[in-house]
Design an enzyme around this catalytic site. Structure first.
Site, short mmCIF file in Angstrom:
data_model
loop_
_atom_site.label_atom_id
_atom_site.label_comp_id
_atom_site.label_asym_id
_atom_site.label_seq_id
_atom_site.Cartn_x
_atom_site.Cartn_y
_atom_site.Cartn_z
N ASP A 290 -9.26 21.23 -76.91
CA ASP A 290 -8.75 19.93 -76.70
C ASP A 290 -7.09 20.16 -77.03
O ASP A 290 -6.45 21.23 -77.33
CB ASP A 290 -9.06 18.87 -77.57
CG ASP A 290 -8.94 17.52 -77.24
OD1 ASP A 290 -9.71 16.51 -77.09
OD2 ASP A 290 -7.92 17.29 -76.30
N GLU A 499 -7.95 6.46 -78.36
CA GLU A 499 -8.15 7.34 -79.44
C GLU A 499 -8.06 6.91 -80.61
O GLU A 499 -8.49 5.57 -80.89
CB GLU A 499 -7.29 8.74 -79.10
CG GLU A 499 -7.62 9.36 -77.99
CD GLU A 499 -7.02 10.55 -77.79
OE1 GLU A 499 -6.57 11.01 -76.74
OE2 GLU A 499 -6.94 11.44 -78.80
O1 LIG Z 1 2.99 9.86 -80.80
N1 LIG Z 1 1.70 9.99 -81.06
O2 LIG Z 1 1.55 9.49 -82.32
C1 LIG Z 1 0.76 10.87 -80.50
C2 LIG Z 1 -0.21 11.26 -81.04
C3 LIG Z 1 -1.23 11.91 -80.67
C4 LIG Z 1 -0.73 12.66 -79.38
O3 LIG Z 1 -1.65 13.62 -78.92
C5 LIG Z 1 -1.80 13.55 -77.53
O4 LIG Z 1 -1.85 12.60 -76.90
C6 LIG Z 1 -2.15 12.22 -75.53
C7 LIG Z 1 -1.17 11.93 -74.41
O5 LIG Z 1 -0.19 12.76 -74.85
C8 LIG Z 1 -2.80 13.35 -75.03
O6 LIG Z 1 -3.36 13.19 -73.78
C9 LIG Z 1 -3.94 13.84 -76.11
S1 LIG Z 1 -5.29 13.43 -76.10
C10 LIG Z 1 -6.47 14.49 -75.74
O7 LIG Z 1 -5.72 15.33 -74.50
C11 LIG Z 1 -6.64 15.52 -73.40
C12 LIG Z 1 -5.57 16.11 -72.13
O8 LIG Z 1 -4.98 14.82 -71.96
C13 LIG Z 1 -7.75 14.69 -73.04
O9 LIG Z 1 -8.73 15.28 -71.96
C14 LIG Z 1 -8.63 14.45 -74.27
O10 LIG Z 1 -9.74 13.68 -74.13
C15 LIG Z 1 -7.86 14.09 -75.38
O11 LIG Z 1 -8.42 14.00 -76.70
C16 LIG Z 1 -3.29 13.99 -77.45
O12 LIG Z 1 -3.87 13.28 -78.36
C17 LIG Z 1 0.53 12.35 -78.73
C18 LIG Z 1 1.34 11.56 -79.47
#
Ligand SMILES: O=[N+]([O-])c1ccc(O[C@@H]2O[C@@H](CO)[C@H](O)[C@H](S[C@@H]3O[C@H](CO)[C@@H](O)[C@H](O)[C@H]3O)[C@@H]2O)cc1
Length: 614
Positions: A290, A499
């Protein structure tokens, strides 16, 4: 060996394994490790893709080429990266991946289907298969051949912020939907297909990814990315069954969960990833981490990173989602191989799996996006399918107070009706998280769709009925007008989230929902309450005051599906795929538990026949 078109691996007539072995034998360590690297699109310049032999690029949640980018812009972005990959020495195409949580939700004007929590209530695998096929076409319309879907979590506690991504608390329902959505996305596996082998039928299908392996929906108090305390027997009985189904259906990839099982991080779990998934279940696609999954193996994150790389790769993760720190990952993994900590055989296993998916899906023959598919994005037939899915996902929890006739189906011919509530006219709210942005948005400008209010107005427009909309009417307004309204529809619920931002220990209906229910339904107007939420909420305090109660979940862009059923053009057929608790103190509480005292049990749903439109 040469063939008329060049090296043997480039010859599509060659047997799959011969192509894999021919190419693998030609690859340097740098080219092999590049294939194992997936970087975020923000960093994927032609120089980076070419210079690091990048094997895969992704869009994280909300990561788009430009705001409201059309399909053509997506295709051009992906193809530009692909041209860089194809220009490398061996010309190995890169694989672009994106989430498709409920349709192609990141993309402006895509069809946004109901989230899985609603689809589970349809109990209709054929419908879900069609949704997979439509989603694949919309993803291909943007030039993308790979999705991080389906989420096959078995959510056991609605306090989890990702519970709406789960079809059900019951593994059998999740298996039923998994066995449908994967062939919908990838195409039906051939009868003589090799068990566990990845399969993608063609250029109108996409490679899928069952996630998050394993036990993501079983964490303590639903705390996202936390620990799932369970015996191996319980893990196999509750959380593993969807992976049996996914492997049987030829799923191309499996994504590892951020969570832990009995204190061991899944990203470091050799027993479950190698011994069980790869060896016992014979999964022959590739395992992907992930987002920053190796960094998050430790607390604080990224502490002793090289050890995390060692543990993750030896556990047998094959491709690593390293959105930003790809140079560090590549350097560390190179060092670990060079010093013998990680054997070349492990690297070769990872690369074989990645190449097996890329060869099988025809990526070497068709590496570029097809601009002729642009019209698939958000096309009317897909929106009609989504509208049908909305209808089938609605669950009727109450209809009529004791001694009174049922309120639903609502008569289209009425003098004047009131529509109220924060979620009646809010496209972003009815879509929920993973829509245009990672966390989702409010308002009606985020993409194309119809709100629940739009649907109500269209349903009654030819019947001389006046619709009065007030998002949050005050008590005085209701008292002054209560005799003037034949009935009210009150639409309330949760704001969008994704999330950990959705983790919630109290599960109350957020204000102003309860206030609007009290003012309208308690003010003497017969009312139907429609709840827009990613999970069951604490509704017991309000059930007595309302005349009808409908769970609409997170319906997506086609809000008319809600009014279709409220007015009886279609019947209520949805059945709860989750237990509806009385109080959060009861949680976790799932069907089959010895102690089971729900407000509405798993499988509950009042039926209602259609009625001729009046
Ligand atoms: O600003 N913050 O606080 C912050 C916190 C966490 C972040 O972390 C990231 O944020 C999202 C957007 O940037 C991302 O998609 C991933 S989620 C992850 O990514 C994969 C691909 O998208 C999915 O298939 C999965 O199912 C999923 O668990 C991550 O959590 C970003 C920013």
């Amino acid at each position: 060996q040469q063939y008329d078109g060049g090296a043997r691996y480039k010859d599509p007539r060659q047997p799959l394994n011969r192509r894999i072995e021919d190419l693998l034998a030609r690859m340097t360590l740098a080219e092999k490790i590049g294939q194992m690297s997936q970087i975020e699109r923000e960093n994927a310049t032609a120089d980076v893709v070419r210079g690091y032999f990048v094997g895969s690029v992704l869009s994280g949640g909300g990561s788009v080429p430009a705001p409201q980018a059309p399909a053509e812009a997506w295709v051009e972005m992906v193809n530009e990266m692909q041209r860089a990959a194809m220009s490398t020495r061996l010309g190995i195409p890169m694989l672009y991946g994106i989430d498709a949580v409920h349709g192609h939700g990141n993309v402006y004007k895509a069809t946004v289907f109901p989230h899985n929590v609603g689809l589970g209530c349809t109990r209709d695998p054929e419908l879900v298969k069609k949704i997979g096929a439509a989603t694949a076409l919309e993803v291909r319309a943007t030039g993308i051949p790979y999705v991080f879907a389906p989420c096959v979590a078995v959510c056991r506690d609605p306090r989890w912020g990702r519970c709406y991504e789960s079809y059900s608390e019951d593994p059998r329902v999740v298996q039923q939907m998994t066995s449908s959505i994967i062939p919908g996305l990838q195409g039906e596996i051939p009868a003589n297909g090799r068990r566990g082998a990845p399969f993608v039928a063609g250029q109108r299908n996409v490679a899928a990814c069952s996630k998050h392996y394993v036990g993501d929906g079983g964490t303590t108090r639903g705390i996202n990315e936390n620990n799932t305390a369970a015996s191996f027997h319980e893990l196999l009985g509750v959380h593993m069954p969807p992976y049996y189904s996914a492997v049987i259906q030829g799923v191309s990839t499996v994504m590892v969960s951020f969570s832990s099982w009995n204190g061991v991080k899944m990203h470091a779990n050799h027993f479950l990833v190698t011994d069980f998934l790869k060896n016992r279940l014979r999964f022959r696609g590739f395992v992907i981490s992930d987002w920053r999954g190796l960094d998050k193996m430790t607390s604080p994150e990224h502490d002793d990173y090289i050890t995390s790389v060692k543990l993750g790769i030896l556990a047998a993760i094959d491709m690593v989602m390293i959105p930003y720190t790809y140079t560090e990952f590549i350097d560390d993994l190179t060092a670990l191989v060079r010093n013998g900590t990680i054997p070349m055989s492990r690297i070769d296993d990872a690369v074989r799996r990645i190449l097996r998916v890329k060869f099988t899906m025809g990526l070497f023959e068709d590496p570029y996006g097809d601009p002729s598919l642009a019209g698939e994005l958000g096309k009317p037939e897909h929106r009609e399918l989504a509208r049908e899915a909305v209808r089938r996902s609605l669950v009727l929890l109450k209809n009529g107070k004791p001694g009174q006739k049922p309120l639903l189906p609502l008569p289209k011919k009425a003098g004047r009706i009131l529509v109220a509530g924060s979620h009646a006219d809010n496209l972003g709210y009815q879509c929920g998280g993973w829509t245009i942005t990672w966390q989702g948005l409010g308002g009606n400008n985020l993409t194309a769709g119809t709100t629940i209010l739009n649907g109500i107005k269209r349903a009654v427009q030819d019947h001389g009925t006046e619709v009065v909309y007030s998002e949050s009417p005050d008590a005085g307004f209701v008292q002054r007008n209560k005799g003037r309204f034949d009935y009210a529809v009150v639409v309330v619920g949760e704001p969008p989230y994704a999330e950990s931002f959705g983790d919630n220990l109290n599960l109350t209906i957020p204000e102003p929902g309860p206030s609007v229910i009290r003012v309208v339904c308690g003010g003497g107007i017969r009312c139907a309450v429609v709840l827009v939420s990613g999970r069951p909420l604490a509704v017991e305090p309000y059930v007595g005051a309302v005349d009808a109660l409908v769970a609409a979940w997170l319906p997506g862009t086609e809000g008319e599906g809600v009014s279709d059923v409220l007015f009886g053009d279609y019947g209520f057929t949805g059945k709860l795929a989750r237990t509806w608790f009385r109080s959060v103190e009861q949680l976790p509480m799932n069907v089959g538990d010895a102690r089971y005292d729900p407000l509405f049990p798993f499988g509950f749903g009042l039926g209602l026949e259609t009625q001729p439109s009046t």
